[in-house]
Design an enzyme around this catalytic site. Structure first.
Site, PDB file in Angstrom:
ATOM      1  N   LYS A   1      27.712  10.717  19.028  1.00 20.16           N
ATOM      2  CA  LYS A   1      26.804  10.033  18.097  1.00 20.16           C
ATOM      3  C   LYS A   1      26.144  11.087  17.212  1.00 20.16           C
ATOM      4  O   LYS A   1      25.509  12.032  17.708  1.00 20.16           O
ATOM      5  CB  LYS A   1      25.770   9.262  18.908  1.00 20.16           C
ATOM      6  CG  LYS A   1      25.104   8.135  18.170  1.00 20.16           C
ATOM      7  CD  LYS A   1      24.292   7.309  19.152  1.00 20.16           C
ATOM      8  CE  LYS A   1      23.522   6.211  18.490  1.00 20.16           C
ATOM      9  NZ  LYS A   1      22.545   5.613  19.405  1.00 20.16           N
TER      10      LYS A   1
HETATM   11  C1  E4P Z   1      21.434   2.481  18.812  1.00 24.05           C
HETATM   12  O1  E4P Z   1      22.393   3.157  18.616  1.00 24.05           O
HETATM   13  C2  E4P Z   1      20.068   2.959  18.609  1.00 24.05           C
HETATM   14  O2  E4P Z   1      19.894   4.075  19.388  1.00 24.05           O
HETATM   15  C3  E4P Z   1      19.069   1.913  18.981  1.00 24.05           C
HETATM   16  O3  E4P Z   1      19.612   0.634  18.823  1.00 24.05           O
HETATM   17  C4  E4P Z   1      17.737   2.065  18.313  1.00 24.05           C
HETATM   18  O4  E4P Z   1      16.942   0.980  18.669  1.00 24.05           O
HETATM   19  P1  E4P Z   1      15.347   0.951  18.475  1.00 24.05           P
HETATM   20  O5  E4P Z   1      15.068   0.754  17.036  1.00 24.05           O
HETATM   21  O6  E4P Z   1      14.908  -0.220  19.294  1.00 24.05           O
HETATM   22  O7  E4P Z   1      14.829   2.261  18.980  1.00 24.05           O
END
Ligand code: E4P
Length: 217
Positions: free
Chosen positions: A87
């Site tokens: 990622k």
């Molecule tokens: C996904 O890849 C992200 O890390 C995540 O959905 C972020 O979510 P949040 O806005 O609830 O922190």
């Protein structure tokens, strides 16, 4: 639409996996820190444990922000398990690194995407997944679903192979709206996945059926 769970919590991952509808996992540094994981070895071990629970893509986020740093870290993450997807944040060096990973057969998830333009760059670099954060857009008083619709529209019009991974899901309704918008994947907290089960008429109807079934014994 595929379902990923957005957590590093092993109990929640197991619970979603036991439902039989889980296709993958996403994590980020905040989610890992929440589990109290500290140090390089513990981080690597935790990702390996997740990969051994879920047979699907598991996104592991790099901490670096330079091209060299991201590539170095990503190679190590990808070596943990074949399920690992690296990622990478939507920054200039991130895009360069995604292109490098694409050319070297390593799958990527381009994260922190908040616009159609950013999604185009991620696709051009060959990202396996693009992660628009719809909940954070909603939190900012904009319409996150519009962004999902826009990216799905652009990718369909251009024939990009990158999969749209709707992230930052807050509610069960977000999941339904993402399915309507044509997202390939939704990554959700366990509470939103379980929220899909709920309807008061289901509860009322079941109570009546159980009562009538009892009367026939
Ligand atoms: C996904 O890849 C992200 O890390 C995540 O959905 C972020 O979510 P949040 O806005 O609830 O922190």
């Amino acid at each position: 639409m595929k379902f990923f769970i957005d957590t590093a919590n092993l109990d929640q991952i197991k619970e979603a996996h036991d439902l039989g509808i889980l296709d993958g996992v996403t994590t980020n540094p905040s989610l890992m820190a929440k589990e109290g994981i500290k140090g390089h070895d513990a981080i690597m071990k935790h990702y390996e444990t997740i990969c051994n629970i879920v047979d699907g893509p598991v996104s592991a986020e790099v901490f670096g922000t330079t091209f060299e740093g991201i590539v170095e870290e990503g190679k190590k993450l990808a070596a943990i398990h074949e399920n690992i997807v690296v990622k990478v944040p939507m920054i200039k060096d991130g895009i360069k690194a995604i292109k490098w990973f694409t050319d070297n057969g390593i799958r990527t998830n381009c994260t922190l995407v908040f616009s159609g333009g950013q999604a185009i760059l991620a696709a051009k670099a060959g990202a396996t997944f693009v992660s628009p954060f719809l909940g954070r857009i909603d939190d900012s008083n904009w319409d996150g679903i519009q962004l999902i619709e826009q990216i799905v529209g652009i990718y369909n019009a251009q024939g990009y192979m990158t999969e749209v991974l709707a992230a930052s899901i807050r509610t069960p309704l977000h999941i339904v709206r993402c399915a309507e918008a044509g997202a390939d994947i939704c990554t959700c907290p366990l509470s939103s996945i379980l929220g899909l089960l709920k309807h008061p008429l289901t509860d009322l109807g079941l109570a009546q059926f159980l009562k009538d079934a009892e009367s026939m014994k």
